[in-house]
Motif scaffolding. Structure first.
Motif, short mmCIF file in Angstrom:
data_model
loop_
_atom_site.label_atom_id
_atom_site.label_comp_id
_atom_site.label_asym_id
_atom_site.label_seq_id
_atom_site.Cartn_x
_atom_site.Cartn_y
_atom_site.Cartn_z
N UNK A 196 -25.04 30.40 32.42
CA UNK A 196 -25.79 31.65 32.21
C UNK A 196 -27.00 31.70 33.13
N UNK A 197 -27.70 30.58 33.25
CA UNK A 197 -28.86 30.52 34.14
C UNK A 197 -28.44 30.82 35.57
N UNK A 198 -27.34 30.25 36.01
CA UNK A 198 -26.88 30.50 37.37
C UNK A 198 -26.58 31.98 37.59
N UNK A 199 -25.98 32.61 36.59
CA UNK A 199 -25.67 34.04 36.71
C UNK A 199 -26.94 34.88 36.74
N UNK A 200 -27.91 34.52 35.92
CA UNK A 200 -29.14 35.31 35.83
C UNK A 200 -29.99 35.18 37.09
N UNK A 201 -30.12 33.97 37.62
CA UNK A 201 -31.07 33.75 38.70
C UNK A 201 -30.42 33.54 40.07
N UNK A 202 -29.11 33.45 40.11
CA UNK A 202 -28.44 33.32 41.39
C UNK A 202 -28.08 31.91 41.79
N UNK A 203 -28.55 30.92 41.05
CA UNK A 203 -28.15 29.54 41.32
C UNK A 203 -28.35 28.70 40.07
N UNK A 204 -27.64 27.59 39.99
CA UNK A 204 -27.72 26.70 38.84
C UNK A 204 -29.12 26.11 38.73
N UNK A 205 -29.52 25.68 37.54
CA UNK A 205 -30.84 25.05 37.41
C UNK A 205 -30.96 23.82 38.30
N UNK A 206 -32.10 23.69 38.94
CA UNK A 206 -32.34 22.51 39.77
C UNK A 206 -32.57 21.27 38.90
N UNK A 207 -33.13 21.48 37.73
CA UNK A 207 -33.37 20.39 36.79
C UNK A 207 -33.01 20.85 35.39
N UNK A 208 -32.37 19.97 34.63
CA UNK A 208 -32.06 20.24 33.23
C UNK A 208 -32.60 19.09 32.40
N UNK A 209 -33.44 19.42 31.43
CA UNK A 209 -34.04 18.41 30.56
C UNK A 209 -33.62 18.67 29.12
N UNK A 225 -27.05 9.07 26.68
CA UNK A 225 -26.11 7.96 26.69
C UNK A 225 -24.71 8.42 27.10
N UNK A 226 -24.28 9.57 26.60
CA UNK A 226 -22.88 9.99 26.72
C UNK A 226 -22.62 11.07 27.76
N UNK A 227 -23.63 11.85 28.10
CA UNK A 227 -23.46 12.90 29.12
C UNK A 227 -24.64 12.95 30.08
N UNK A 228 -24.95 11.84 30.72
CA UNK A 228 -26.09 11.84 31.64
C UNK A 228 -25.89 12.77 32.83
N UNK A 229 -24.63 13.13 33.12
CA UNK A 229 -24.36 14.02 34.25
C UNK A 229 -24.91 15.43 34.04
N UNK A 230 -25.22 15.77 32.78
CA UNK A 230 -25.70 17.12 32.48
C UNK A 230 -27.21 17.25 32.55
N UNK A 231 -27.93 16.14 32.57
CA UNK A 231 -29.38 16.17 32.40
C UNK A 231 -30.08 15.34 33.48
N UNK A 232 -31.35 15.65 33.67
CA UNK A 232 -32.18 14.86 34.56
C UNK A 232 -33.12 13.92 33.80
N UNK A 233 -33.26 14.13 32.50
CA UNK A 233 -34.10 13.26 31.69
C UNK A 233 -34.37 13.90 30.34
N UNK A 234 -35.08 13.16 29.47
CA UNK A 234 -35.35 13.69 28.13
C UNK A 234 -36.57 13.09 27.50
#
Length: 464
Positions: A196-209, A225-234
């Motif tokens: 949704x973010x990519x559609x609204x702003x024209x590109x995917x989020x550069x960082x996801x926390x 632990x299980x989906x680190x590919x989706x996030x940059x940190x927490x």
């Protein structure tokens, strides 16, 4: 976990359930941003239902009195003097994913797996995701998390975790299903929100926390632990700990139920992790937290232990809901059948985080005691060889919900300002390579605005 002085857990649940009306188009002022004209074209992938609105202010200040937020579900999570930003225009999308349970009555939908996505007009390129603490719903952390991250330009997404309320344990077909769904729903929303973010702003989020409090902190740990590919940190704010062999709340709370029934001493609580010095909080937790929390989570993972309590419902009145099960006073998780341990194993943490994580935990937590929770999780991370990805800050005077600060301002401090400082430290760590301070205890300052400020590396801190 959702109690606050003057707003008992069950009473807040019943109050929140009254928010059943559909969202009217004129419920809040519209934003002037021309891009808002496209808001109806934004689709949430996989959603069974959604509706969107362009709003002049996405914060709780601007949404007060509208169906776009729910103050009752936020009760007790923040101190009364917390400063809140306002005046953040943008788009809000409410909806739900396909689900078979129908407890969440928000917007009159009576459908679980509800979510909210907020897209500020002035975007900084990032996305922050969270899941509801305790058994609350998707608007629970609007004050604690949404307002602040929106003010900094982040898009925001939150989920009700797929089930809510004190009867959440009834969702699913087998023990552990309800909690396992929390993790699935958080992953589902993160993936959808990124698109949704990519559609609204024209590109995917550069960082996801990802960040969250209590059960939201548990979700933060599990996702990294299980989906680190989706996030940059927490940032993990007093996350609940689930481990196959213990500890967990099923190994610490039975002693509290025994104390409520007069069969345990203070020493028994110290033995399972409750801090000396936290005794002034125990009477409140006896009335509002301990018995309820033990019985509903034990029913989730071990329903055969006492099928009659809580049974098909935690209760129909506030008194019934808050009442403990007498049998839980002698509950011994270690001796329970292997099937119980396997149910917990489905949602257990390992410490094998794949992205940077900052953990905060108050030393006066009288629901999830620090010694039996985050102290243990920090050791698990170190044992898994991931210690370089973790920082752990104890918070002197911090307890499980910040609302208790208003009752005990001379003994407690809110953790929210430390969470905000930790989030800043996390983004500096991820985006600029600036490492946060080493693990330590954040001391309680004698002066200053303790409700709205917290230095993770200042004079108020003492090395652990």
């Amino acid at each position: 976990m959702r109690l606050s002085p003057g707003v008992p857990f069950a009473a807040a649940v019943l109050t929140a359930a009254a928010l059943t009306g559909p969202v009217p188009a004129s419920a809040a002022p519209a934003a002037d941003d021309a891009s808002c004209a496209l808001h109806e074209r934004l689709r949430v992938p996989g959603a069974a239902r959604q509706q969107s609105a362009c709003l002049a202010d996405l914060t709780t200040t601007g949404l007060a009195g509208t169906p776009y937020t729910d103050p009752a579900d936020q009760a007790g999570l923040t101190a009364a003097g917390t400063r809140l930003p306002s005046g953040i225009p943008g788009i809000q999308i409410d909806g739900y994913f396909p689900d078979t349970s129908h407890v969440n009555a928000t917007h009159g939908w009576r459908h679980d797996a509800q979510f909210v996505i907020r897209l500020p007009e002035h975007w900084n390129g990032g996305l922050v995701v969270t899941g509801a603490p305790g058994t609350r719903k998707q608007y629970a952390t609007d004050k604690a998390i949404s307002d602040q991250v929106l003010a900094r330009g982040y898009a925001y997404a939150a989920t009700d975790k797929g089930n809510s309320g004190t009867d959440f344990y009834r969702d699913g077909d087998r023990p552990g299903d309800a909690v396992a769904e929390w993790n699935t729903r958080t992953t589902e929303l993160t993936r959808a929100a990124r698109r949704v973010v990519a559609r609204r702003y024209g590109h995917a989020p550069r960082r996801t926390y990802i960040t969250g409090v209590s059960n939201g902190g548990y979700l933060t740990r599990w996702q990294l632990e299980n989906h680190p590919e989706l996030y940059d940190g927490g940032v993990d704010w007093e996350g609940a700990l689930w481990t196959t062999r213990g500890p967990s709340l099923l190994t610490s709370l039975p002693a509290t139920v025994a104390r409520m029934r007069g069969t345990a001493r203070d020493e028994d609580l110290y033995a399972v992790g409750f801090a000396r010095g936290s005794e002034f909080l125990w009477p409140y937790h006896e009335k509002a937290y301990w018995g309820l929390t033990q019985k509903i989570y034990r029913a989730e993972f071990d329903p055969a232990y006492d099928p009659a309590c809580p049974g098909a419902s935690a209760g129909g009145t506030v008194e019934e809901i808050l009442a403990p099960c007498a049998s839980d006073a002698t509950y011994d998780y270690a001796s329970r059948p292997g099937a119980v341990h396997r149910a917990v194993a489905r949602v257990a943490l390992t410490g094998r985080i794949g992205r940077p994580l900052i953990t905060l935990h108050g030393d006066m937590d009288a629901l999830l005691p620090k010694a039996a929770d985050s102290d243990v999780y920090a050791r698990m991370i170190d044992a898994s060889g991931r210690g370089k990805l973790h920082r752990y800050y104890g918070v002197e005077g911090g307890t499980h919900v910040d609302g208790l600060y208003d009752t005990y301002p001379d003994r407690l401090r809110p953790i929210l300002p430390c969470q905000r400082s930790a989030f800043d430290a996390l983004t500096a760590w991820v985006e600029r390579g600036t490492p946060p301070p080493p693990d330590h205890t954040v001391g309680r300052p004698a002066t200053g605005d303790v409700v709205n400020s917290c230095s993770l590396d200042g004079a108020e801190s003492a090395r652990r």
